[in-house]
Design a protein around this motif. Structure first.
Motif, PDB file in Angstrom:
ATOM      1  N   LEU A  89       0.695  -1.261  -0.051  1.00 36.48           N
ATOM      2  CA  LEU A  89      -0.165   0.017  -0.127  1.00 36.48           C
ATOM      3  C   LEU A  89       0.922   1.220  -0.136  1.00 36.48           C
ATOM      4  O   LEU A  89       0.400   2.439  -0.476  1.00 36.48           O
ATOM      5  CB  LEU A  89      -1.089   0.100   1.262  1.00 36.48           C
ATOM      6  N   ALA A  90       2.066   1.120   0.351  1.00 41.25           N
ATOM      7  CA  ALA A  90       2.943   2.244   0.371  1.00 41.25           C
ATOM      8  C   ALA A  90       3.093   3.056  -0.830  1.00 41.25           C
ATOM      9  O   ALA A  90       3.340   2.409  -1.984  1.00 41.25           O
ATOM     10  CB  ALA A  90       4.042   1.894   0.985  1.00 41.25           C
ATOM     11  N   GLY A  91       2.998   4.381  -1.008  1.00 38.46           N
ATOM     12  CA  GLY A  91       2.902   5.146  -1.993  1.00 38.46           C
ATOM     13  C   GLY A  91       1.677   5.165  -2.992  1.00 38.46           C
ATOM     14  O   GLY A  91       1.539   5.455  -4.086  1.00 38.46           O
ATOM     15  N   HIS A  92       0.626   4.335  -2.665  1.00 37.29           N
ATOM     16  CA  HIS A  92      -0.590   4.193  -3.063  1.00 37.29           C
ATOM     17  C   HIS A  92      -1.788   4.847  -2.213  1.00 37.29           C
ATOM     18  O   HIS A  92      -2.484   4.195  -1.671  1.00 37.29           O
ATOM     19  CB  HIS A  92      -0.715   2.775  -3.701  1.00 37.29           C
ATOM     20  N   PRO A  93      -1.888   6.237  -2.202  1.00 37.17           N
ATOM     21  CA  PRO A  93      -2.781   6.672  -1.348  1.00 37.17           C
ATOM     22  C   PRO A  93      -4.397   6.572  -1.595  1.00 37.17           C
ATOM     23  O   PRO A  93      -5.063   6.286  -0.529  1.00 37.17           O
ATOM     24  CB  PRO A  93      -2.789   8.376  -1.698  1.00 37.17           C
ATOM     25  N   GLU A  94      -4.735   6.533  -2.809  1.00 37.94           N
ATOM     26  CA  GLU A  94      -6.068   6.078  -3.075  1.00 37.94           C
ATOM     27  C   GLU A  94      -6.355   4.646  -2.408  1.00 37.94           C
ATOM     28  O   GLU A  94      -7.606   4.300  -1.798  1.00 37.94           O
ATOM     29  CB  GLU A  94      -6.618   6.370  -4.355  1.00 37.94           C
ATOM     30  N   GLU A  95      -5.507   3.590  -2.692  1.00 32.15           N
ATOM     31  CA  GLU A  95      -5.669   2.415  -2.320  1.00 32.15           C
ATOM     32  C   GLU A  95      -5.632   2.249  -0.891  1.00 32.15           C
ATOM     33  O   GLU A  95      -6.438   1.330  -0.096  1.00 32.15           O
ATOM     34  CB  GLU A  95      -4.564   1.363  -2.926  1.00 32.15           C
ATOM     35  N   LEU A  96      -4.657   3.140  -0.077  1.00 36.80           N
ATOM     36  CA  LEU A  96      -4.581   2.724   1.067  1.00 36.80           C
ATOM     37  C   LEU A  96      -5.939   3.408   1.752  1.00 36.80           C
ATOM     38  O   LEU A  96      -6.381   2.753   2.912  1.00 36.80           O
ATOM     39  CB  LEU A  96      -3.404   3.587   1.776  1.00 36.80           C
ATOM     40  N   ALA A  97      -6.305   4.600   1.387  1.00 35.46           N
ATOM     41  CA  ALA A  97      -7.674   5.334   1.989  1.00 35.46           C
ATOM     42  C   ALA A  97      -8.597   4.189   1.918  1.00 35.46           C
ATOM     43  O   ALA A  97      -9.662   4.143   2.738  1.00 35.46           O
ATOM     44  CB  ALA A  97      -7.926   6.407   1.321  1.00 35.46           C
ATOM     45  N   GLU A  98      -8.813   3.648   0.726  1.00 36.18           N
ATOM     46  CA  GLU A  98      -9.896   2.631   0.369  1.00 36.18           C
ATOM     47  C   GLU A  98      -9.974   1.201   1.359  1.00 36.18           C
ATOM     48  O   GLU A  98     -10.824   1.015   1.971  1.00 36.18           O
ATOM     49  CB  GLU A  98     -10.103   2.083  -0.762  1.00 36.18           C
ATOM     50  N   ARG A  99      -8.461   1.050   1.702  1.00 28.54           N
ATOM     51  CA  ARG A  99      -8.594  -0.144   2.782  1.00 28.54           C
ATOM     52  C   ARG A  99      -8.670   0.206   4.345  1.00 28.54           C
ATOM     53  O   ARG A  99      -9.165  -0.760   4.872  1.00 28.54           O
ATOM     54  CB  ARG A  99      -6.904  -0.518   2.462  1.00 28.54           C
ATOM     55  N   VAL A 100      -8.148   1.419   4.514  1.00 28.03           N
ATOM     56  CA  VAL A 100      -8.476   1.822   5.882  1.00 28.03           C
ATOM     57  C   VAL A 100      -9.772   2.655   6.311  1.00 28.03           C
ATOM     58  O   VAL A 100     -10.403   2.325   7.441  1.00 28.03           O
ATOM     59  CB  VAL A 100      -7.597   2.464   6.634  1.00 28.03           C
ATOM     60  N   TYR A 101     -10.381   3.360   5.258  1.00 25.01           N
ATOM     61  CA  TYR A 101     -11.706   4.078   5.544  1.00 25.01           C
ATOM     62  C   TYR A 101     -12.821   3.755   4.767  1.00 25.01           C
ATOM     63  O   TYR A 101     -13.943   3.827   5.011  1.00 25.01           O
ATOM     64  CB  TYR A 101     -11.325   5.489   5.220  1.00 25.01           C
ATOM     65  N   GLY A 102     -12.415   2.901   3.691  1.00 24.26           N
ATOM     66  CA  GLY A 102     -13.578   2.286   2.594  1.00 24.26           C
ATOM     67  C   GLY A 102     -13.879   1.173   2.877  1.00 24.26           C
ATOM     68  O   GLY A 102     -13.688   0.457   3.804  1.00 24.26           O
ATOM     69  N   LEU A 103     -14.232   0.422   1.710  1.00 27.70           N
ATOM     70  CA  LEU A 103     -14.980  -0.952   1.799  1.00 27.70           C
ATOM     71  C   LEU A 103     -13.985  -1.978   1.968  1.00 27.70           C
ATOM     72  O   LEU A 103     -14.356  -3.157   2.100  1.00 27.70           O
ATOM     73  CB  LEU A 103     -15.618  -1.167   0.384  1.00 27.70           C
ATOM     74  N   GLY A 104     -12.575  -1.539   1.888  1.00 28.93           N
ATOM     75  CA  GLY A 104     -11.628  -2.504   2.441  1.00 28.93           C
ATOM     76  C   GLY A 104     -11.448  -2.764   4.146  1.00 28.93           C
ATOM     77  O   GLY A 104     -10.738  -3.589   4.581  1.00 28.93           O
ATOM     78  N   ASN A 105     -12.376  -1.830   4.838  1.00 26.75           N
ATOM     79  CA  ASN A 105     -12.509  -2.166   5.853  1.00 26.75           C
ATOM     80  C   ASN A 105     -13.878  -1.755   6.523  1.00 26.75           C
ATOM     81  O   ASN A 105     -14.316  -0.719   6.817  1.00 26.75           O
ATOM     82  CB  ASN A 105     -11.665  -0.877   6.742  1.00 26.75           C
ATOM     83  N   PRO A 106     -14.576  -2.770   6.336  1.00 25.57           N
ATOM     84  CA  PRO A 106     -16.053  -2.678   6.470  1.00 25.57           C
ATOM     85  C   PRO A 106     -16.938  -2.082   7.560  1.00 25.57           C
ATOM     86  O   PRO A 106     -17.845  -1.573   7.509  1.00 25.57           O
ATOM     87  CB  PRO A 106     -16.619  -4.360   6.204  1.00 25.57           C
ATOM     88  N   ARG A 107     -16.325  -2.522   8.523  1.00 31.04           N
ATOM     89  CA  ARG A 107     -16.701  -1.984   9.920  1.00 31.04           C
ATOM     90  C   ARG A 107     -16.506  -0.253  10.302  1.00 31.04           C
ATOM     91  O   ARG A 107     -17.492   0.352  10.148  1.00 31.04           O
ATOM     92  CB  ARG A 107     -16.075  -2.563  11.244  1.00 31.04           C
ATOM     93  N   LYS A 108     -15.220   0.134   9.515  1.00 27.80           N
ATOM     94  CA  LYS A 108     -15.139   1.284   9.813  1.00 27.80           C
ATOM     95  C   LYS A 108     -15.905   2.284   8.302  1.00 27.80           C
ATOM     96  O   LYS A 108     -16.296   3.287   8.637  1.00 27.80           O
ATOM     97  CB  LYS A 108     -13.486   1.867   9.264  1.00 27.80           C
ATOM     98  N   ALA A 109     -16.022   1.647   7.466  1.00 21.79           N
ATOM     99  CA  ALA A 109     -16.672   2.156   6.166  1.00 21.79           C
ATOM    100  C   ALA A 109     -18.302   2.431   6.636  1.00 21.79           C
ATOM    101  O   ALA A 109     -18.813   3.318   6.379  1.00 21.79           O
ATOM    102  CB  ALA A 109     -16.851   1.187   5.083  1.00 21.79           C
ATOM    103  N   GLN A 110     -18.807   1.457   7.309  1.00 23.70           N
ATOM    104  CA  GLN A 110     -20.116   1.500   7.961  1.00 23.70           C
ATOM    105  C   GLN A 110     -20.411   2.751   8.764  1.00 23.70           C
ATOM    106  O   GLN A 110     -21.039   3.594   9.108  1.00 23.70           O
ATOM    107  CB  GLN A 110     -20.557   0.185   8.735  1.00 23.70           C
ATOM    108  N   GLU A 111     -19.420   2.920   9.755  1.00 20.18           N
ATOM    109  CA  GLU A 111     -19.191   3.785  10.672  1.00 20.18           C
ATOM    110  C   GLU A 111     -19.170   5.154  10.013  1.00 20.18           C
ATOM    111  O   GLU A 111     -19.794   6.050  10.651  1.00 20.18           O
ATOM    112  CB  GLU A 111     -18.012   3.678  11.732  1.00 20.18           C
ATOM    113  N   LEU A 112     -18.437   5.313   9.087  1.00 18.11           N
ATOM    114  CA  LEU A 112     -18.227   6.670   8.502  1.00 18.11           C
ATOM    115  C   LEU A 112     -19.141   6.926   7.089  1.00 18.11           C
ATOM    116  O   LEU A 112     -19.274   8.042   6.765  1.00 18.11           O
ATOM    117  CB  LEU A 112     -16.498   6.815   7.748  1.00 18.11           C
TER     118      LEU A 112
END
Length: 290
Positions: A89-112
């Protein structure tokens, strides 16, 4: 008055959009009751903490692997990113954001409220509050009459940037807390806890003298006395505070230091905050003495 020169003296790299927002925002500050140096300094301490000294527009997300693990790793964030994944994920900001805030992290995505692919990056932290998540952009936008969900980039517009911060400040009735110099309460109302309290204190100590024009001024001395602080000071004196505290109702350095001494003596977290747990133990100790 919050001037451009004051803001630049605090942070030479401040984002020009934030500088413009404050320069144009005097009428807004007045409308929301931020008419005194004490209130304005507490607001600025908050936004300077959130934005790294007015330098962060949107969260960068372009992190190296060690930083990813530090912020989003196992035991640090719900994303629980592991070392091998962090390297990818290093150097890939969009992929990182999707992984930690988006659908790549379902619980957090639902919360947000991030329901669609790409929401993690599109609605990453932004603005003076570092507003995060589609749901928060939608809510803040409704409050201020600007469709931030459709155009999240508008949260940095000079004519918009102050509005979410002032709306949340007003909703929390934080002018009253600022008048009392209760930075711990301001932090708890905003964050739900005391995360970032020391940073806010440090910013406040720098900002307040600039707004008053007096290099020797200290916010706690100018704050309104509080009855509950008087009671706290009296209780600590009864429990042997050394040196004895002046019972003035102001939560200054001496009172904070006495609270820390008491907390250490009772094996509590020595943070100098007289929260519910600390006050309960104080009450118990007083009852024992009586």
């Amino acid at each position: 008055m919050i001037t451009r020169s004051i803001l630049l003296s605090l942070s030479r790299r401040a984002d020009s959009r934030y500088l413009d927002a404050f320069e144009q925002g005097e009428a807004l500050l007045q409308k929301y009751g931020l008419r005194t140096p004490l209130r304005q300094a507490h607001l600025l301490a908050r936004v300077f903490h959130e934005t790294g000294g007015l330098t962060i527009g949107f969260e960068n997300m372009n992190y190296r692997a060690p930083r990813i693990l530090e912020v989003f790793g196992v035991g640090r964030h719900s994303a629980a990113v592991r070392p091998a994944e962090a390297e990818m994920l290093a150097g890939h900001p969009e992929e990182l954001a999707e992984r930690v805030y988006g659908l790549g992290n379902p619980r957090k995505a639902q919360e947000l409220g991030n329901t669609r692919p790409g929401d993690g990056f599109r609605y990453r932290g932004g603005g003076l509050l570092q507003t995060t998540g589609r749901g928060a952009y939608r809510a803040r936008g409704k409050e201020i009459g600007v469709n931030l969900e459709a155009k999240p980039e508008r949260i940095l517009d000079p004519d918009v940037a102050l509005l979410p911060a002032l709306g949340e400040w007003s909703a929390g009735k934080l002018n009253d807390a600022a008048d009392r110099g209760d930075i711990a309460l301001i932090t708890r109302v905003i964050n739900g806890g005391y995360n970032g309290l020391e940073s806010r204190k440090a910013w406040f100590a720098r900002i307040y003298p600039l707004l008053t024009g007096d290099a020797t001024s200290q916010g706690w001395r100018d704050a309104e006395p509080m009855d509950d602080v008087r009671e706290l000071q009296q209780a600590l004196n009864q429990l042997g505070a050394d040196p004895a505290l002046t019972v003035d109702g102001r939560y200054g350095p001496a009172t904070e230091a006495a609270v820390k001494v008491f907390q250490r003596s009772q094996k509590l977290k020595a943070d100098g905050i007289a929260g519910p747990a600390t006050r309960a133990v104080i009450a118990l100790r007083l009852a024992t003495l009586r």
